[in-house]
Design a protein around this motif. Structure first.
Motif, PDB file in Angstrom:
ATOM      1  N   ILE A  78       0.834  -1.203   0.000  1.00  0.00           N
ATOM      2  CA  ILE A  78       0.000   0.000   0.000  1.00  0.00           C
ATOM      3  C   ILE A  78       0.871   1.256   0.000  1.00  0.00           C
ATOM      4  CG2 ILE A  78      -1.598   1.367   1.408  1.00  0.00           C
ATOM      5  CD1 ILE A  78      -2.874  -1.264   2.318  1.00  0.00           C
ATOM      6  N   ARG A  97      -6.458   4.099   2.839  1.00  0.00           N
ATOM      7  CA  ARG A  97      -6.270   2.675   2.554  1.00  0.00           C
ATOM      8  C   ARG A  97      -5.897   1.889   3.809  1.00  0.00           C
ATOM      9  NH1 ARG A  97      -3.188   3.899  -3.176  1.00  0.00           N
ATOM     10  NH2 ARG A  97      -5.045   3.731  -4.500  1.00  0.00           N
ATOM     11  N   MET A 142     -10.301  -4.193   1.076  1.00  0.00           N
ATOM     12  CA  MET A 142      -9.487  -3.299   0.255  1.00  0.00           C
ATOM     13  C   MET A 142     -10.130  -3.065  -1.104  1.00  0.00           C
ATOM     14  SD  MET A 142      -7.031  -2.370   2.140  1.00  0.00           S
ATOM     15  CE  MET A 142      -6.067  -1.519   0.899  1.00  0.00           C
ATOM     16  N   GLU A 153     -11.408   0.603  -2.553  1.00  0.00           N
ATOM     17  CA  GLU A 153     -10.949   1.192  -3.810  1.00  0.00           C
ATOM     18  C   GLU A 153     -12.114   1.474  -4.748  1.00  0.00           C
ATOM     19  OE1 GLU A 153      -7.935   2.254  -4.462  1.00  0.00           O
ATOM     20  OE2 GLU A 153      -7.186   1.546  -2.517  1.00  0.00           O
TER      21      GLU A 153
END
Length: 348
Positions: free
Chosen positions: A159, A180, A239, A243
């Motif tokens: 990340i 994130r 994740m 996104e």
């Protein structure tokens, strides 16, 4: 161990020793002659091993050793160790009368008379199955913790590296990193609430929406059965949804006033395998001019690669809106952990 030789006191002494032996019900205490035939069998032996005393007196004491140990001559080796060294110790699987196997620690010692002549052996055995299973669980927990820490650090490293590499500015990198990592931490929090066993798809969608301030929004609909995800799949979906929601808010269906995001999932049988089918569909957002973006950033790559680790995943940049489709075998996304492989005593 010596046996008293005073004939005037031997009867009372024997009764006293017998009372002690019979009261030790947490221990199997078995005496045998020099040929290994049972001469006494206490209540502890009945409780632990299952055979009654009347069934065992005069029988070989090898009966509670496994077939493999009998073939390897383990009982004879213990008696030899007792004769040569005073005792023979072991920790191994033993048999019960019903055929089940348990882990026990034992001591084999010689029996001697008042003249120090060896007249037989005594075997003291204790069931240690629970202690062994506890130690095995602790070992596997430590292994699992190390594995998860390694995975977590690898994800955080990716990340950080990719966020910095694809950032337009230092401020942009900082914002992306915070969001994130917050999304990843939120997924960890959900799993911790469930003892790191599983999280539902609905949990992950809700957490991702909450993380960017869209929880409860009427512009996001999520629908599907109660499907539980293993830790790695839950973290990956967390994740991915982060996104997707971020991209939808900046460029897609959530970037205008009319757009809508539909998240749906269902279970299907495909080629004999129960499979989780996931669909992310954006509608009424800005029309997409190209079927493929000019440049794919970390988020776009993460979306596909994260899910392809568990099955098939593809994205489409339709004029009507972005679409993600995934087909993931249920066995691959549910709990696959060393902890699930902890074995209790095997069955004969």
């Amino acid at each position: 161990m010596k046996i008293a030789g005073d004939t005037g006191t031997i009867s009372s002494r024997e009764r006293f020793l017998e009372a002690i032996v019979q009261s030790a019900i947490d221990y199997a205490i078995i005496s045998m002659d020099l040929d290994g035939l049972v001469t006494s069998w206490n209540e502890g032996a009945v409780k632990i091993l299952g055979w009654k005393a009347e069934d065992m007196i005069g029988k070989p004491a090898t009966v509670f050793f496994t077939q493999e140990d009998r073939e390897d001559g383990v009982p004879q080796k213990e008696m030899t160790a007792a004769l040569n060294n005073g005792r023979g110790s072991d920790e191994r699987w033993h048999l019960r009368a019903d055929g089940t196997i348990f882990w026990a620690s034992g001591e084999m010692m010689t029996l001697r008379d008042a003249n120090d002549k060896t007249i037989g052996f005594i075997k003291i055995l204790r069931d240690r199955t629970e202690e062994r299973e506890r130690a095995e669980r602790e070992r596997l927990l430590m292994h699992e913790l190390a594995h998860r820490m390694k995975n977590t650090l690898s994800v955080v490293q990716a990340i950080v590296t990719q966020s910095l590499r694809n950032a337009a500015s230092l401020g942009d990198a900082s914002d992306k990193l915070q969001l994130r990592i917050a999304a990843y931490a939120k997924a960890h929090e959900i799993l911790l609430q469930r003892d790191w066993v599983s999280a539902t798809m609905a949990d992950v969608v809700t957490a991702a929406s909450m993380n960017i301030g869209l929880d409860g929004s009427s512009r996001i609909s999520a629908d599907g059965p109660d499907v539980r995800l293993g830790p790695q799949a839950a973290l990956s979906f967390a994740m991915v949804f982060h996104e997707l929601l971020t991209n939808a808010s900046k460029y897609g269906a959530l970037s205008n006033e009319e757009g809508h995001v539909e998240i749906s999932w269902d279970l299907e049988h495909r080629d004999g395998t129960e499979t989780l089918m996931v669909c992310w569909r954006e509608t009424n957002g800005p029309r997409i001019a190209s079927s493929q973006p000019d440049r794919k950033g970390f988020g776009s790559r993460l979306i596909v690669s994260s899910l392809q680790a568990f099955g098939e995943a593809s994205v489409s940049y339709l004029q009507e809106g972005f679409v993600l489709l995934a087909a993931l075998p249920l066995a691959k996304i549910q709990l696959q952990s060393d902890l699930s492989a902890i074995e209790t005593a095997p069955k004969a």
